[in-house]
Motif scaffolding. Structure first.
Motif, short mmCIF file in Angstrom:
data_model
loop_
_atom_site.label_atom_id
_atom_site.label_comp_id
_atom_site.label_asym_id
_atom_site.label_seq_id
_atom_site.Cartn_x
_atom_site.Cartn_y
_atom_site.Cartn_z
N VAL A 520 -15.44 130.06 62.32
CA VAL A 520 -14.39 129.40 63.12
C VAL A 520 -14.75 127.92 63.21
CG1 VAL A 520 -13.25 129.29 65.36
CG2 VAL A 520 -14.04 131.49 64.47
N GLN A 521 -13.81 127.08 62.83
CA GLN A 521 -14.04 125.63 62.97
C GLN A 521 -13.20 125.17 64.15
OE1 GLN A 521 -14.60 123.43 59.30
NE2 GLN A 521 -13.92 125.18 58.14
N TYR A 522 -13.83 125.13 65.29
CA TYR A 522 -13.12 124.78 66.53
C TYR A 522 -12.80 123.28 66.53
CZ TYR A 522 -12.16 124.97 71.58
OH TYR A 522 -11.57 124.92 72.82
N ASN A 523 -13.69 122.50 65.93
CA ASN A 523 -13.39 121.09 65.70
C ASN A 523 -13.35 120.88 64.20
OD1 ASN A 523 -15.60 120.85 68.30
ND2 ASN A 523 -13.55 120.03 68.52
N PRO A 524 -12.31 120.21 63.71
CA PRO A 524 -12.20 120.05 62.26
C PRO A 524 -13.35 119.22 61.70
CG PRO A 524 -10.15 119.46 63.38
CD PRO A 524 -11.19 119.64 64.45
N PRO A 525 -13.78 119.54 60.49
CA PRO A 525 -14.91 118.82 59.90
C PRO A 525 -14.50 117.41 59.46
CG PRO A 525 -13.99 120.33 58.32
CD PRO A 525 -13.24 120.57 59.60
N ALA A 526 -15.50 116.58 59.25
CA ALA A 526 -15.24 115.17 58.92
C ALA A 526 -14.79 114.97 57.48
CB ALA A 526 -16.48 114.34 59.21
N SER A 527 -14.88 116.00 56.65
CA SER A 527 -14.45 115.83 55.26
C SER A 527 -14.17 117.20 54.65
CB SER A 527 -15.55 115.14 54.45
OG SER A 527 -16.64 116.03 54.31
#
Ligand SMILES: Nc1ncnc2c1ncn2[C@@H]1O[C@H](COP(=O)(O)OP(=O)(O)OP(=O)(O)O)[C@@H](O)[C@H]1O
Length: 740
Positions: A520-527
Motif C-alpha cells: 500500500v502506498q499511502y503517500n505517492p512515491p517521488a518517482s
C-alpha cells in the motif's frame, strides 16, 4: 439533543498510550528498552490511565450530518502568501476564518493552558457526546478516470537452463541446489552469469524480484574460490559490494555467506551505518575478503580506518546503482572509486537495478569499462517500443507479471479511515495477508503505529484462545529507529506469516521479504522508479501480489506520469474499501438498518461505520496532549515531505493544492493546527530557542531539503536526526544529513 441524532456507542477507546507499549510483535532487547524508555521520557510520552468511554453522535437520517461543522471545511487552501511551508510556521491564513478559538498549538504551549487541557482531558471522560465533523461533505469531486492506454513491458522470469549447465565448481552448484534451493536459472541469471564469468563488466537491468543478487553473487564466488594460491583472510577485500541501505547490506551478506559455505577460507563481512565502528575496524583489521557496505559507512572507513586497503580488489558491485546515485551518494561513490582505483585499477565492475536510467549510464561512465548491457526485456516487442533512439535504455519499467496494481482516489478527509478499513479488510478478515504500507516520513510511521495499535487492535483480539478474527500485528521500519531495533523488525517481519509493516522508503529497495501479499502506498512515491521498487516488494520470483496506490483527487494526473513509464493500474473505489467496515461490528453505529438493506441503506451504514472509526481515531489522538503532539508532528512531516517532490511533479503535488483542515483530519486532528513548523525542531517557539545549526531547513535550499529528507529515511536511530551538524561529519553514512 436534537431529534435527528442518534447516539453511537463507541466501544471503549483506549488512550493513545494506554499504559501498554504499542503491540509491536518484536521483543526488544533490554538495552533497547532502556534507550526507548529514556527517549519516551524525553518526549514526555507518559502512559495514560484507563481509557475513557466515549459516545459519538451520528444523525439518524444521514450520517453526513454535521453536528459541529468544524471549520476544516472552510479552512482556506494554502496559498503562496502562506510562504513556503518548509520555511517555518504554517500560515495564519490556515486559521479558521472568524474563529474565536485560540490556536490549539498555543493552548498547549503554556503551563496554564496545559493545565486547562488536562482538566479538559479529565472532563472528557464524563463528556456525553463526541462531536465528529462530517467525513462525507465538502470533499472534492472524484474525477472519472480515463485509463490511459499502456503497453506493459514484459520480462520472462524463468528459463529451463540449470545452474549445473554452467561451468561452476560442483560444490557451488550443490550449495545452490541444497542450501539456496534453486536449480534452474532466471532470465537475468542466464544472461548475466556467463558475461561475468568471462571477465566482462556489466550493466544489468531486470525487474524486481528476478534474482539479480545471485546473478552477480554466483560468478563472484566462482571466481574468488578459483584463485590460487587460495585467498587468505589477511589479504583483505577482493570484492566490494555497495548497497544503499543497511537491511539490504545485511540481506546481501547473508546470501553471500550461504554461497561461501563450501569455501570457508573466503571471509565475507558487512559494514553499515548504525553498527559500532570500533568492532568494524577490528574485523577489517582481521581481514574481510568480500566487503558488503553502505556507501557512507564505507567512505567513513576509507577516511578513518588505516587497515582498510583495496590493493587486492577484483570486483566492484553497485547494487541498486540508480539509488546510490540518487541519494546524493555520488560524492561518496567518487571517494570509493578513487580509493579503489588508486590501488586496484584492474577489476570487474557490475551495476544492477530494476530501474537503470540515463543517470546511471553517467555513473556507468565513471565506474565500468566497456560494459555489456543486459536488459532482460530487450528483444520483446513491448520493450522495443519503449526504447528511445538515443540512449538504448528503455524509458518504461517492467513490473512483475503477476502483480495486480490498483489505485484509489481518496479525498484527504477520508484517507485515514480508508487506510484503516483496508488494513482491517485484508489483515483481520482475510487469511494469510502480509502488508507493507509506505508512508512519507518517520514521524507518520510512528504516529500511525501508535494510532492503529490503539484503535484497530482491541484487547479482546489479543488473547490467543479468542475466537475473534486474526489479531493484527503491526511492525514499523524507518530511519529514526535504532539499528538494533531495525534489524530485529526486519528479521521478524521476514519470518512472520501475517502482519502489517508501516515503513518509509527505507524498505523500498532490494528487500526480499517473503510472502508479502499487498503493497500500500499511502503517500505517492517521488518517482515512477520508486513506485516500481515499492511494488516490487511483492510478486517476487513469479509469486502473486497486489499493490494499492492512494491518491487524492488533485493528484489524479500522477496516473498519467506512471503510464508514461508503462505502468498501468485499475481503479478501486473508496466506498468498496470502506465497505470492509461492514465486517467489523466494533465500528457499528446505532443506526436501525433492518435485515434487508437497500443499496442506499448499506451505503449509509458504511458511512456511519466510517464515521465511528474516524471518531475513534480522533478520540485516541485527542486523549492526551502527547498524542495530539504526535499527530501534529506527523502532519508537519507530511507537509514537509510534500514540498520535496521533484520540480517535474510540482504541478501534481503542490503544497498549495493541499487543504490543511482536511489533511489534519487525515491525522485524526479535529482542527487545522496553528503554528506548525516544518523544521525538524517542532513548534515555532522551540525552533526559535534552538540553536540555528540544528534547524537545517532554514539554511537549505529546496533541493537540499529534499535530499536531507530522503537521507533521513535512510538513517538509523544511533546518530539521530537531531545530532548536531558538523562541518565535516566524521561518520558519513547513509542517512547522515549532508549539510555544509
Ligand atoms: N534461480 C532461482 N530460482 C528460484 N528462486 C530464485 C532464483 N534466483 C533467486 N531466487 C529467489 O528470488 C528472490 C528474489 O531475488 P533477489 O532479491 O536477488 O531479486 P532482485 O532482482 O535483486 O530484486 P530487487 O530488484 O527487488 O532487488 C529471492 O528470494 C531469491 O532467493
Amino acid at each position: 439533543m436534537s431529534e435527528d441524532t442518534l447516539i453511537l456507542n463507541v466501544a471503549t477507546v483506549p488512550s493513545f498510550h494506554s499504559g501498554k507499549r504499542p503491540r509491536t510483535p518484536y521483543k526488544p532487547s533490554d538495552k533497547w528498552k532502556k534507550r526507548k524508555a529514556q527517549k519516551r521520557k524525553a518526549a514526555q510520552l507518559t502512559p495514560k490511565g484507563p481509557s475513557a468511554k466515549k459516545v459519538a453522535h451520528i444523525p439518524e437520517n444521514t450520517s453526513d450530518h454535521v453536528h459541529q461543522t468544524l471549520q476544516h471545511d472552510r479552512a482556506p487552501k494554502l496559498t503562496t502568501k502562506d510562504k513556503d511551508i518548509s520555511k517555518g510556521t504554517l500560515p495564519v491564513s490556515a486559521r479558521k476564518p472568524g474563529s474565536t478559538e485560540k490556536p490549539s498549538s498555543k493552548s498547549e504551549g503554556t503551563p496554564e493552558l496545559h493545565k486547562k487541557s488536562q482538566q479538559e482531558d479529565r472532563k472528557g471522560e464524563d463528556r456525553p457526546f463526541i462531536k465528529t465533523s462530517s467525513l462525507f461533505k465538502n470533499n472534492p469531486d472524484i474525477p472519472d478516470i480515463h485509463k490511459p492506454a499502456v503497453t506493459q513491458l514484459k520480462e520472462t522470469m524463468f528459463t529451463s537452463d540449470s545452474f549445473a549447465d554452467l561451468e561452476l565448481h560442483p560444490h557451488l552448484v550443490s550449495t545452490l541446489n541444497n542450501v539456496l534451493k534453486v536449480t534452474s536459472m532466471t532470465s537475468v541469471q542466464k544472461r548475466t552469469i556467463p558475461v561475468l564469468l568471462a571477465g566482462r563488466d556489466a550493466v544489468v537491468r531486470s525487474q524486481t524480484g528476478s534474482g539479480k543478487t545471485l546473478a552477480y553473487g554466483i560468478p563472484l564466488v566462482q571466481s574468488l574460490q578459483a584463485i590460487q594460491p587460495k585467498i587468505k583472510r589477511a589479504d583483505g577485500p577482493f570484492a566490494v559490494i555497495v548497497v544503499p541501505t543497511r537491511e539490504l547490506a545485511q540481506q546481501s551478506f547473508q546470501i553471500i555467506q550461504k554461497l561461501l559455505k563450501p569455501f570457508t577460507w573466503i571471509v565475507p563481512g558487512v559494514l553499515m551505518g548504525g553498527e559500532k565502528r570500533k568492532s568494524e575496524k577490528a574485523r577489517l583489521r582481521k581481514g574481510i575478503n568480500i566487503l558488503i557496505a553502505t556507501p557512507g559507512r564505507l567512505v567513513d572507513h576509507i577516511n578513518n580506518t588505516l587497515s582498510i586497503a583495496f590493493s587486492a580488489v577484483r570486483w566492484l558491485v553497485l547494487d541498486e546503482a540508480d539509488r546510490t546515485l540518487d541519494l546524493g551518494f555520488e560524492k561518496d561513490l567518487t571517494v570509493i572509486l578513487n580509493a579503489i582505483n588508486t590501488t586496484s585499477p584492474c577489476r570487474q565492475n557490475v551495476l544492477l537495478s530494476a530501474t537503470l536510467t540515463e543517470g546511471v549510464s553517467r555513473l556507468a561512465g565513471i565506474s565500468v569499462r566497456d560494459p555489456v548491457s543486459i536488459h532482460v526485456g530487450e528483444g520483446t516487442e513491448e520493450c522495443a517500443a519503449a526504447v528511445p533512439q538515443a540512449s538504448g535504455i528503455p524509458h518504461g519499467f517492467a513490473v512483475p507479471e503477476k502483480l495486480k496494481q490498483y489505485m484509489v482516489l481518496v479525498p484527504s478527509k477520508l484517507r485515514l479511515v480508508c487506510l484503516g478499513a483496508f488494513i482491517l479488510g485484508k489483515a483481520k478478515f482475510e487469511k494469510g495477508h502480509k502488508l507493507i504500507v509506505f508512508l512519507s516520513s518517520c514521524e507518520a510511521v510512528e504516529f500511525l503505529l501508535a494510532l492503529f495499535t490503539t484503535v484497530l487492535c482491541k484487547e479482546e483480539d489479543l488473547s490467543p484462545s479468542s475466537s475473534q478474527p486474526a489479531p493484527l500485528l503491526f511492525y514499523q521500519l524507518h530511519g529514526n529507529m535504532m539499528q538494533e531495533e531495525r534489524m530485529e523488525v526486519f528479521k521478524e517481519f521476514s519470518q512472520c506469516k501475517t502482519g502489517i509493516l508501516l515503513c518509509t522508503d527505507v524498505a523500498a529497495r532490494g528487500l526480499d521479504l517473503p510472502q508479502v501479499t499487498w503493497i500500500v502506498q499511502y503517500n505517492p512515491p517521488a518517482s515512477p522508479a520508486e513506485y516500481v521498487h515499492r511494488v516490487g516488494r511483492t510478486a517476487r520470483i513469479g509469486a502473486q501480489g497486489s499493490s494499492l496506490l492512494f491518491l487524492t483527487p488533485s493528484e489524479t494526473a500522477y496516473i498519467n506520469v506512471l503510464a508514461d513509464h508503462n505502468i498501468s493500474m485499475s481503479e478501486m473505489k473508496v466506498q468498496d474499501i470502506l465497505a470492509n467496515l461492514m465486517l467489523d461490528d466494533q465500528f457499528k453505529g446505532r443506526g436501525k438498518w433492518g435485515n434487508k438493506k437497500s443499496a442506499g441503506a448499506i451505503e449509509q451504514e458504511v458511512r456511519e461505520r466510517a464515521t465511528v472509526l474516524q471518531t475513534e481515531f480522533e478520540n485516541a489522538v485527542h486523549a492526551n496532549k502527547n498524542s495530539v503532539q504526535s499527530a501534529k508532528k506527523a502532519l508537519q512531516s507530511f507537509l514537509r515531505a510534500y514540498t520535496t517532490y521533484p520540480a517535474g511533479l510540482k504541478r501534481i503535488f503542490h503544497i498549495r493544492s493541499l487543504h490543511l483542515g482536511h489533511a489534519a483530519k487525515s491525522f485524526g486532528l479535529r482542527d487545522a493546527p496553528q503554528g506548525l513548523s516544518t523544521a525538524a525542531g517542532g513548534s515555532q517557539k522551540s525552533r526559535k530557542d534552538a540553536p540555528r545549526k540544528t534547524c537545517p531547513s532554514k539554511t537549505l535550499s529546496r533541493k537540499e531539503r529534499a535530499a536531507s529528507l530522503l537521507h533521513s529515511e535512510y538513517a538509523s536511530g544511533l546518530e539521530g536526526i537531531s545530532a548536531p551538524r558538523k562541518k565535516k561529519p566524521k561518520q558519513m553514512e547513509e542517512g547522515t544529513q549532508r549539510v555544509s
